[in-house]
Design an enzyme around this catalytic site. Structure first.
Site, PDB file in Angstrom:
ATOM      1  N   GLU A  97      29.223  32.595  52.295  1.00 34.39           N
ATOM      2  CA  GLU A  97      29.213  31.305  51.918  1.00 34.39           C
ATOM      3  C   GLU A  97      29.982  30.365  53.184  1.00 34.39           C
ATOM      4  O   GLU A  97      31.085  30.810  53.508  1.00 34.39           O
ATOM      5  CB  GLU A  97      30.224  31.192  50.816  1.00 34.39           C
ATOM      6  CG  GLU A  97      30.480  29.884  50.115  1.00 34.39           C
ATOM      7  CD  GLU A  97      31.610  29.821  49.074  1.00 34.39           C
ATOM      8  OE1 GLU A  97      32.681  30.504  49.081  1.00 34.39           O
ATOM      9  OE2 GLU A  97      31.159  29.498  47.951  1.00 34.39           O
ATOM     10  N   GLU A 121      36.032  32.255  38.764  1.00 32.31           N
ATOM     11  CA  GLU A 121      35.014  31.311  39.361  1.00 32.31           C
ATOM     12  C   GLU A 121      35.115  31.274  40.853  1.00 32.31           C
ATOM     13  O   GLU A 121      36.068  30.599  41.335  1.00 32.31           O
ATOM     14  CB  GLU A 121      35.173  29.947  38.766  1.00 32.31           C
ATOM     15  CG  GLU A 121      35.277  29.743  37.287  1.00 32.31           C
ATOM     16  CD  GLU A 121      34.042  29.849  36.567  1.00 32.31           C
ATOM     17  OE1 GLU A 121      32.848  29.830  37.141  1.00 32.31           O
ATOM     18  OE2 GLU A 121      33.836  30.095  35.364  1.00 32.31           O
ATOM     19  N   LYS A 142      48.524  25.266  39.015  1.00 26.57           N
ATOM     20  CA  LYS A 142      48.910  25.318  40.432  1.00 26.57           C
ATOM     21  C   LYS A 142      47.677  24.648  41.249  1.00 26.57           C
ATOM     22  O   LYS A 142      46.670  25.239  41.529  1.00 26.57           O
ATOM     23  CB  LYS A 142      49.313  26.779  41.114  1.00 26.57           C
ATOM     24  CG  LYS A 142      49.963  26.444  42.473  1.00 26.57           C
ATOM     25  CD  LYS A 142      49.875  27.585  43.363  1.00 26.57           C
ATOM     26  CE  LYS A 142      48.427  27.733  44.209  1.00 26.57           C
ATOM     27  NZ  LYS A 142      48.297  26.741  45.147  1.00 26.57           N
ATOM     28  N   CYS A 187      30.940  24.876  45.028  1.00 31.43           N
ATOM     29  CA  CYS A 187      30.639  26.220  44.805  1.00 31.43           C
ATOM     30  C   CYS A 187      29.143  26.494  44.403  1.00 31.43           C
ATOM     31  O   CYS A 187      28.567  27.398  44.916  1.00 31.43           O
ATOM     32  CB  CYS A 187      31.592  26.706  43.674  1.00 31.43           C
ATOM     33  SG  CYS A 187      31.479  25.855  42.316  1.00 31.43           S
ATOM     34  N   GLY A 205      38.427  29.429  43.003  1.00 28.02           N
ATOM     35  CA  GLY A 205      38.660  29.853  44.664  1.00 28.02           C
ATOM     36  C   GLY A 205      37.870  30.877  45.356  1.00 28.02           C
ATOM     37  O   GLY A 205      36.670  31.179  44.668  1.00 28.02           O
ATOM     38  N   SER A 206      38.255  31.405  46.245  1.00 27.39           N
ATOM     39  CA  SER A 206      37.486  32.106  47.080  1.00 27.39           C
ATOM     40  C   SER A 206      37.458  33.490  46.288  1.00 27.39           C
ATOM     41  O   SER A 206      38.241  34.112  45.618  1.00 27.39           O
ATOM     42  CB  SER A 206      37.943  32.382  48.342  1.00 27.39           C
ATOM     43  OG  SER A 206      39.324  33.137  48.389  1.00 27.39           O
ATOM     44  N   THR A 207      36.158  34.180  46.831  1.00 31.19           N
ATOM     45  CA  THR A 207      36.058  35.636  46.283  1.00 31.19           C
ATOM     46  C   THR A 207      37.117  36.514  46.527  1.00 31.19           C
ATOM     47  O   THR A 207      37.720  37.256  45.832  1.00 31.19           O
ATOM     48  CB  THR A 207      34.728  36.097  46.655  1.00 31.19           C
ATOM     49  OG1 THR A 207      33.465  35.309  46.078  1.00 31.19           O
ATOM     50  CG2 THR A 207      34.354  37.616  46.154  1.00 31.19           C
ATOM     51  N   GLY A 237      40.068  36.041  44.601  1.00 31.91           N
ATOM     52  CA  GLY A 237      39.570  36.668  43.157  1.00 31.91           C
ATOM     53  C   GLY A 237      39.873  38.083  43.288  1.00 31.91           C
ATOM     54  O   GLY A 237      40.556  38.354  42.279  1.00 31.91           O
TER      55      GLY A 237
HETATM   56  P1  NAD Z   1      41.240  29.978  47.958  1.00 28.58           P
HETATM   57  O1  NAD Z   1      40.795  31.061  47.284  1.00 28.58           O
HETATM   58  O2  NAD Z   1      41.799  29.995  49.306  1.00 28.58           O
HETATM   59  O3  NAD Z   1      42.253  29.186  47.068  1.00 28.58           O
HETATM   60  C1  NAD Z   1      42.200  28.866  45.740  1.00 28.58           C
HETATM   61  C2  NAD Z   1      43.508  28.638  45.213  1.00 28.58           C
HETATM   62  O4  NAD Z   1      44.268  29.986  44.945  1.00 28.58           O
HETATM   63  C3  NAD Z   1      44.620  27.700  45.934  1.00 28.58           C
HETATM   64  O5  NAD Z   1      45.241  26.929  44.865  1.00 28.58           O
HETATM   65  C4  NAD Z   1      45.327  28.696  46.673  1.00 28.58           C
HETATM   66  O6  NAD Z   1      46.727  28.104  46.968  1.00 28.58           O
HETATM   67  C5  NAD Z   1      45.222  29.892  45.630  1.00 28.58           C
HETATM   68  N1  NAD Z   1      45.710  31.062  46.212  1.00 28.58           N
HETATM   69  C6  NAD Z   1      45.420  31.605  47.409  1.00 28.58           C
HETATM   70  N2  NAD Z   1      45.943  32.808  47.483  1.00 28.58           N
HETATM   71  C7  NAD Z   1      46.588  33.267  46.490  1.00 28.58           C
HETATM   72  C8  NAD Z   1      47.132  34.434  46.235  1.00 28.58           C
HETATM   73  N3  NAD Z   1      47.362  35.624  46.836  1.00 28.58           N
HETATM   74  N4  NAD Z   1      47.630  34.476  44.779  1.00 28.58           N
HETATM   75  C9  NAD Z   1      47.279  33.546  43.974  1.00 28.58           C
HETATM   76  N5  NAD Z   1      46.770  32.326  44.259  1.00 28.58           N
HETATM   77  C10 NAD Z   1      46.448  32.110  45.600  1.00 28.58           C
HETATM   78  O7  NAD Z   1      39.872  29.206  47.850  1.00 28.58           O
HETATM   79  P2  NAD Z   1      39.880  27.533  48.373  1.00 28.58           P
HETATM   80  O8  NAD Z   1      39.554  27.753  49.872  1.00 28.58           O
HETATM   81  O9  NAD Z   1      40.830  26.565  47.950  1.00 28.58           O
HETATM   82  O10 NAD Z   1      38.540  27.073  47.760  1.00 28.58           O
HETATM   83  C11 NAD Z   1      37.380  27.349  48.287  1.00 28.58           C
HETATM   84  C12 NAD Z   1      36.506  28.520  47.477  1.00 28.58           C
HETATM   85  O11 NAD Z   1      36.548  28.141  46.056  1.00 28.58           O
HETATM   86  C13 NAD Z   1      35.059  28.641  47.857  1.00 28.58           C
HETATM   87  O12 NAD Z   1      34.914  30.081  47.907  1.00 28.58           O
HETATM   88  C14 NAD Z   1      34.337  28.143  46.452  1.00 28.58           C
HETATM   89  O13 NAD Z   1      33.236  28.772  46.382  1.00 28.58           O
HETATM   90  C15 NAD Z   1      35.383  28.492  45.252  1.00 28.58           C
HETATM   91  N6  NAD Z   1      34.986  27.577  44.444  1.00 28.58           N
HETATM   92  C16 NAD Z   1      34.443  28.084  43.119  1.00 28.58           C
HETATM   93  C17 NAD Z   1      34.122  27.206  41.868  1.00 28.58           C
HETATM   94  C18 NAD Z   1      33.575  27.929  40.999  1.00 28.58           C
HETATM   95  O14 NAD Z   1      33.394  27.287  39.948  1.00 28.58           O
HETATM   96  N7  NAD Z   1      32.756  29.006  40.904  1.00 28.58           N
HETATM   97  C19 NAD Z   1      34.308  26.036  41.985  1.00 28.58           C
HETATM   98  C20 NAD Z   1      34.943  25.428  43.176  1.00 28.58           C
HETATM   99  C21 NAD Z   1      35.450  26.172  44.341  1.00 28.58           C
END
Ligand code: NAD
Length: 497
Positions: free
Chosen positions: A396, A265, A190, A299, A243-245, A248
């Site tokens: 962040e 991650e 996804k 990130c 994605g975001s903490t 996660g």
């Molecule tokens: P996000 O957490 O909003 O979304 C990430 C993904 O999760 C998207 O595909 C989103 O649709 C999905 N998602 C959102 N809510 C969900 C839920 N309730 N259940 C399942 N999936 C869900 O993050 P973002 O705004 O897309 O990305 C930015 C964040 O990602 C930043 O915090 C960044 O630090 C982090 N990031 C981390 C790394 C790493 O390797 N550590 C790499 C890139 C980005």
């Protein structure tokens, strides 16, 4: 900050092909609500698609399960490797097209996309192809009475859900699909709802090079609907999430009852330590690149600078000059090195942080505003006089904003490391010094999963990457990254007394 040519006659303005879902080898319309896609360089709509809903996810998860139990399990490791290598070749042959689409959908400067990110996706797939044939267990000595043959087996976890963010869509798709498939898993990918374009094109290549139906399903859609449904689906054995903490943590809760495997991650707020004895020209340029690359939407971006006081003016003004000179503009304009941020929401969020920093007393020594350009631009920003009580330092931002602090005694590492490690995150960290002993001592004690000395890069497919604390757990890349898609079985055979 310079503004290069903003009239870009050859740029695309809309998507030529519709975005559909790849489920069980077929391209289908999503059943969910329409999602608009934008060009961040202009803010204009470039297309729209129907996202995946729970029904689509159910079909995709079942397809992945059936492929795992059926056709994909009959592919020998070398055949899986060959398919991945064919995919890497097919992607490489169309790199320009991928780069253009990613730049249109994310605002990444086209030249950087073509020269670095798209080739990185190719290399990630090629690298992981090599692991398909090298995932071994080992024999173990045991000290039990009698004769034994004891060994470990590695086998694929099963059908895995891969949930990706919007900041590096193609690289992220490659970095998740390739190790999962190399390990013998099947996948439901996804992409982030706002950046599905290159994953969809990769899906075309996946079908073309001969992956069996269901081995790879690609289901862009809203996190709250499609992401939730993947996390909850009983046919999915593991979630690999970037994605975001906050999301996660939410996934930890939603997968707790099923005990699905989970790797996370997450975000970061990475410190950069510059000692006075460092090669300062390189340190200045690298610190600037680390935070302004991809408009700070990285990130691992070095977002908290700690610089030795004796060289602080030189370093901070050097980074501010870099920021002022950095060619910011339309992703398709020649010479541009920094594009917009990805969305209106992100634009508002980053500018809100800058304002909060200013209100809390930070000095804006570069940027600090939205340039007068169409689209979602934030000027590369350097804030001086910041401290850990400010949200710009503790949270962040995920934008082109560097905070700076100073330290006095380069030999008194305890207080410096305490400050550098004073973050809920623990993803990356950067050290600049010519003193070998200091470099080693600092590298050992930084509270981050990734430490870089005298460089900002060091990202290699063979180097495990992942964080501690609120930056998540689990590694991507390297042997550990592929093994994360396997279970270890221990087999003990009693041969006789
Ligand atoms: P996000 O957490 O909003 O979304 C990430 C993904 O999760 C998207 O595909 C989103 O649709 C999905 N998602 C959102 N809510 C969900 C839920 N309730 N259940 C399942 N999936 C869900 O993050 P973002 O705004 O897309 O990305 C930015 C964040 O990602 C930043 O915090 C960044 O630090 C982090 N990031 C981390 C790394 C790493 O390797 N550590 C790499 C890139 C980005």
């Amino acid at each position: 900050m310079s503004h290069p040519d903003t009239s870009v006659p050859t740029r695309p303005t809309t998507l030529d092909d519709p975005i559909r879902l790849l489920i069980d080898g077929e391209w289908v319309e999503g059943s969910g609500a329409a999602i608009a896609l934008h060009d961040p360089s202009t803010g204009l709509v470039i297309g729209e698609y129907a996202g995946a809903d729970a029904h689509d996810i159910d079909r995709a998860a079942r397809a992945a399960r059936n492929a795992f139990d059926g056709p994909w399990s009959r592919f020998a490791p070398a055949e899986r490797a060959r398919l991945l290598l064919r995919l890497a070749d097919a992607l490489e042959a169309r790199i320009d097209e991928f780069a253009r689409l990613e730049s249109l959908n994310t605002g990444k400067p086209l030249e950087l996309m073509r020269r670095y990110e798209a080739p990185m996706a190719v290399e990630l797939i090629r690298y992981h192809a090599g692991w398909a044939t090298k995932l071994n267990g080992e024999t173990r000595q045991v000290s039990l009475p009698g004769e034994w043959h004891a060994f470990t087996l590695r086998r694929p976890i099963g059908a895995v859900g891969l949930i990706a963010p919007w900041n590096n869509p193609l690289v992220m798709a490659a970095a998740k699909l390739a190790p999962a498939l190399a390990a013998g898993c099947t996948t439901v990918l996804k992409p982030a709802e706002i950046t599905p374009v290159t994953a969809a094109l990769l899906g075309e290549l996946i079908v073309k090079v001969g992956f069996p139906p269901g081995a790879v399903n690609i289901v862009p859609g809203l996190g709250s609907i499609a992401g939730e449904a993947i996390a909850a689906h009983p046919a999915i054995d593991k979630i690999s999430f970037t994605g975001s903490t906050a999301v996660g943590q939410h996934l930890q809760r939603t997968t707790a009852s099923s005990l699905k495997r989970l790797s996370l991650e997450l975000g970061g707020k990475s410190p950069v330590l510059i000692f006075a004895d460092a090669d300062l020209d390189r340190a200045i340029e690298s610190a600037a690149r680390s935070i302004f690359n991809n408009s700070g939407q990285v990130c691992a971006a070095g977002s908290r600078l700690f610089v030795e006081r004796s060289v602080a003016d030189q370093v901070i003004s050097g980074i501010a000059e870099f920021a002022d000179r950095l060619p910011v503009g339309d992703a398709f304009a020649p010479g541009v090195l920094m594009g917009p941020v990805v969305s209106a929401a992100q634009h508002e969020r980053v500018l809100g942080f800058i304002e909060a920093g200013r209100t809390a007393g930070a000095d804006v020594v570069a940027g600090g505003h939205a340039p007068d350009l169409p689209g979602w631009f934030v000027a590369p920003t350097v804030l001086a006089g910041t401290d850990p009580t400010m949200s710009v330092v503790s949270e962040e931002i995920f934008g082109p904003v560097l905070t700076t602090q100073t330290f006095d005694d380069p030999d008194d590492l305890d207080p410096l490391l305490r400050r550098a490690n004073e973050s809920v995150y623990g993803l990356s960290s950067y050290v600049w010094t010519r003193d070998l002993s200091r470099a080693h001592r600092v590298a050992r004690r930084l509270g981050a999963g990734n430490v870089r000395v005298n460089t900002v890069t060091g990202m290699d497919p063979n180097m495990p990457f992942g964080g501690f604390k609120a930056s998540g757990y689990g590694k991507e890349n390297g042997r550990e990254g592929v093994e994360a898609y396997t279970e270890l079985v221990s087999v003990a055979m009693h041969l006789g007394d």
